[in-house]
Design a protein around this motif. Structure first.
Motif, PDB file in Angstrom:
ATOM      1  N   THR A 146     -21.172   1.193   5.678  1.00  0.00           N
ATOM      2  CA  THR A 146     -20.075   0.431   6.278  1.00  0.00           C
ATOM      3  C   THR A 146     -18.785   1.196   6.042  1.00  0.00           C
ATOM      4  N   THR A 147     -17.963   1.267   7.074  1.00  0.00           N
ATOM      5  CA  THR A 147     -16.624   1.831   6.935  1.00  0.00           C
ATOM      6  C   THR A 147     -15.621   0.767   7.335  1.00  0.00           C
ATOM      7  N   TYR A 148     -14.388   0.983   6.925  1.00  0.00           N
ATOM      8  CA  TYR A 148     -13.282   0.130   7.356  1.00  0.00           C
ATOM      9  C   TYR A 148     -12.230   1.043   7.951  1.00  0.00           C
ATOM     10  N   THR A 149     -11.730   0.698   9.136  1.00  0.00           N
ATOM     11  CA  THR A 149     -10.682   1.453   9.813  1.00  0.00           C
ATOM     12  C   THR A 149      -9.462   0.570   9.961  1.00  0.00           C
ATOM     13  N   GLN A 150      -8.281   1.124   9.722  1.00  0.00           N
ATOM     14  CA  GLN A 150      -7.043   0.394  10.000  1.00  0.00           C
ATOM     15  C   GLN A 150      -6.090   1.309  10.757  1.00  0.00           C
ATOM     16  N   VAL A 151      -5.545   0.790  11.849  1.00  0.00           N
ATOM     17  CA  VAL A 151      -4.583   1.508  12.685  1.00  0.00           C
ATOM     18  C   VAL A 151      -3.250   0.788  12.548  1.00  0.00           C
ATOM     19  N   ASN A 152      -2.236   1.503  12.044  1.00  0.00           N
ATOM     20  CA  ASN A 152      -0.905   0.925  11.830  1.00  0.00           C
ATOM     21  C   ASN A 152       0.061   1.437  12.893  1.00  0.00           C
ATOM     22  N   ALA A 153       0.814   0.530  13.498  1.00  0.00           N
ATOM     23  CA  ALA A 153       1.825   0.902  14.488  1.00  0.00           C
ATOM     24  C   ALA A 153       2.926   1.728  13.817  1.00  0.00           C
ATOM     25  N   PRO A 154       3.701   2.478  14.595  1.00  0.00           N
ATOM     26  CA  PRO A 154       4.803   3.247  14.010  1.00  0.00           C
ATOM     27  C   PRO A 154       5.717   2.352  13.166  1.00  0.00           C
ATOM     28  N   GLY A 155       5.929   2.772  11.920  1.00  0.00           N
ATOM     29  CA  GLY A 155       6.819   2.046  11.021  1.00  0.00           C
ATOM     30  C   GLY A 155       6.181   0.914  10.245  1.00  0.00           C
ATOM     31  N   ALA A 156       4.935   0.568  10.529  1.00  0.00           N
ATOM     32  CA  ALA A 156       4.298  -0.563   9.851  1.00  0.00           C
ATOM     33  C   ALA A 156       3.799  -0.204   8.456  1.00  0.00           C
ATOM     34  N   HIS A 157       3.539   1.063   8.193  1.00  0.00           N
ATOM     35  CA  HIS A 157       3.055   1.518   6.882  1.00  0.00           C
ATOM     36  C   HIS A 157       4.256   2.034   6.099  1.00  0.00           C
ATOM     37  N   ALA A 158       4.672   1.287   5.094  1.00  0.00           N
ATOM     38  CA  ALA A 158       5.917   1.603   4.394  1.00  0.00           C
ATOM     39  C   ALA A 158       5.803   2.765   3.429  1.00  0.00           C
ATOM     40  N   TRP A 159       4.665   2.949   2.777  1.00  0.00           N
ATOM     41  CA  TRP A 159       4.529   3.998   1.762  1.00  0.00           C
ATOM     42  C   TRP A 159       4.457   5.378   2.393  1.00  0.00           C
ATOM     43  N   SER A 160       5.178   6.315   1.809  1.00  0.00           N
ATOM     44  CA  SER A 160       5.054   7.717   2.191  1.00  0.00           C
ATOM     45  C   SER A 160       3.770   8.256   1.575  1.00  0.00           C
ATOM     46  N   PRO A 161       3.311   9.442   1.995  1.00  0.00           N
ATOM     47  CA  PRO A 161       2.135  10.027   1.344  1.00  0.00           C
ATOM     48  C   PRO A 161       2.328  10.159  -0.173  1.00  0.00           C
ATOM     49  N   LYS A 162       3.511  10.579  -0.589  1.00  0.00           N
ATOM     50  CA  LYS A 162       3.784  10.738  -2.020  1.00  0.00           C
ATOM     51  C   LYS A 162       3.710   9.387  -2.734  1.00  0.00           C
ATOM     52  N   GLU A 163       4.336   8.370  -2.166  1.00  0.00           N
ATOM     53  CA  GLU A 163       4.301   7.035  -2.780  1.00  0.00           C
ATOM     54  C   GLU A 163       2.880   6.487  -2.818  1.00  0.00           C
ATOM     55  N   TYR A 164       2.132   6.735  -1.763  1.00  0.00           N
ATOM     56  CA  TYR A 164       0.739   6.296  -1.741  1.00  0.00           C
ATOM     57  C   TYR A 164      -0.037   6.936  -2.889  1.00  0.00           C
ATOM     58  N   CYS A 165       0.172   8.237  -3.106  1.00  0.00           N
ATOM     59  CA  CYS A 165      -0.551   8.952  -4.161  1.00  0.00           C
ATOM     60  C   CYS A 165      -0.106   8.537  -5.561  1.00  0.00           C
ATOM     61  N   GLU A 166       1.035   7.893  -5.668  1.00  0.00           N
ATOM     62  CA  GLU A 166       1.471   7.358  -6.959  1.00  0.00           C
ATOM     63  C   GLU A 166       0.737   6.062  -7.301  1.00  0.00           C
ATOM     64  N   THR A 167       0.076   5.452  -6.297  1.00  0.00           N
ATOM     65  CA  THR A 167      -0.613   4.176  -6.525  1.00  0.00           C
ATOM     66  C   THR A 167      -2.125   4.317  -6.607  1.00  0.00           C
ATOM     67  N   THR A 168      -2.643   5.496  -6.299  1.00  0.00           N
ATOM     68  CA  THR A 168      -4.089   5.704  -6.278  1.00  0.00           C
ATOM     69  C   THR A 168      -4.399   7.146  -6.680  1.00  0.00           C
ATOM     70  N   THR A 169      -5.654   7.495  -6.753  1.00  0.00           N
ATOM     71  CA  THR A 169      -6.050   8.857  -7.098  1.00  0.00           C
ATOM     72  C   THR A 169      -6.255   9.662  -5.830  1.00  0.00           C
ATOM     73  N   CYS A 170      -5.287  10.504  -5.498  1.00  0.00           N
ATOM     74  CA  CYS A 170      -5.410  11.376  -4.331  1.00  0.00           C
ATOM     75  C   CYS A 170      -6.120  12.656  -4.756  1.00  0.00           C
ATOM     76  N   THR A 171      -7.048  13.101  -3.932  1.00  0.00           N
ATOM     77  CA  THR A 171      -7.845  14.271  -4.282  1.00  0.00           C
ATOM     78  C   THR A 171      -7.397  15.532  -3.557  1.00  0.00           C
ATOM     79  N   ARG A 172      -6.832  15.393  -2.379  1.00  0.00           N
ATOM     80  CA  ARG A 172      -6.287  16.552  -1.657  1.00  0.00           C
ATOM     81  C   ARG A 172      -5.542  16.075  -0.431  1.00  0.00           C
TER      82      ARG A 172
END
Length: 193
Positions: free
Chosen positions: A108-134
């Motif tokens: 099972t996979t989950y897909t989410q499509v966010n409209a422009p501006g709907a995703h507030a976190w930047s890539p850097k901020e996102y990686c501060e909340t989870t374990t980014c691997t690359r």
């Protein structure tokens, strides 16, 4: 036999890169992407327009999953929605699950499509909340960030696009990162058409 496996792996990798558009691995890709991008164009659609788009997304999933997950069978997209199933006027994101059989196991996979501006976190901020691997450049000014959540066994590919959209696909099946990225970078999954 070993050479055949190496060639099969190489061809699969090339196919995934082709499916993903222009995504390639890059050690220099950065999570410092300016977010949100300047000049985002908001998207406001009616329920009918969003349902038509959701139907197109499901058709695309049925087409692309057997290629991304080579030989996937019984590809079954779930209904698109937000916190609950179904779309509504001016929705700014929508997601669904896809169930299928791959290499003899149920996935099972989950897909989410966010409209422009709907995703507030930047890539850097996102990686501060989870374990980014690359991070991988998509050669369109955006990046795909890979992450793992060991607590729940979730692997995710999140494509941050220059128009302010973010599309992500996650799985609870290990070793699917390249396949998830191929799906997340697919420009058919967009709010802007």
């Amino acid at each position: 036999m070993r050479m055949r496996n190496v060639m099969a792996a190489a061809l699969t990798g090339l196919a995934l890169i082709g499916l993903a558009g222009t995504a390639t691995a890059s050690a220099s890709a950065s999570t410092d992407l300016t977010w949100p991008p300047k000049d985002i164009t908001p998207v406001h659609k009616t329920k009918a327009e969003l349902q038509k788009q959701a139907d197109g997304f499901s058709a695309r999933q049925q087409q692309t999953y057997p290629r991304a997950f080579r030989g996937a069978q019984n590809v079954s997209p779930g209904n698109w929605g937000g916190e609950a199933e179904g779309v509504f006027d001016d929705m700014q994101y929508m997601g669904n699950t896809v169930s299928f059989t791959y290499n003899g196991q149920n996935v099972t996979t989950y897909t989410q499509v966010n409209a422009p501006g709907a995703h507030a976190w930047s890539p850097k901020e996102y990686c501060e909340t989870t374990t980014c691997t690359r991070t991988v450049s998509d050669h369109r000014g955006g990046v795909t960030v890979f992450s793992k959540d060991e607590r729940f066994g979730i692997t995710s590919a999140r494509n941050f696009r220059r128009n302010g959209e973010v599309v992500w696909v996650q799985s609870w099946t290990p070793g699917t990162e390249a396949r998830l990225a191929a799906l997340a970078t697919d420009r058919a999954f967009t709010f802007t058409r």
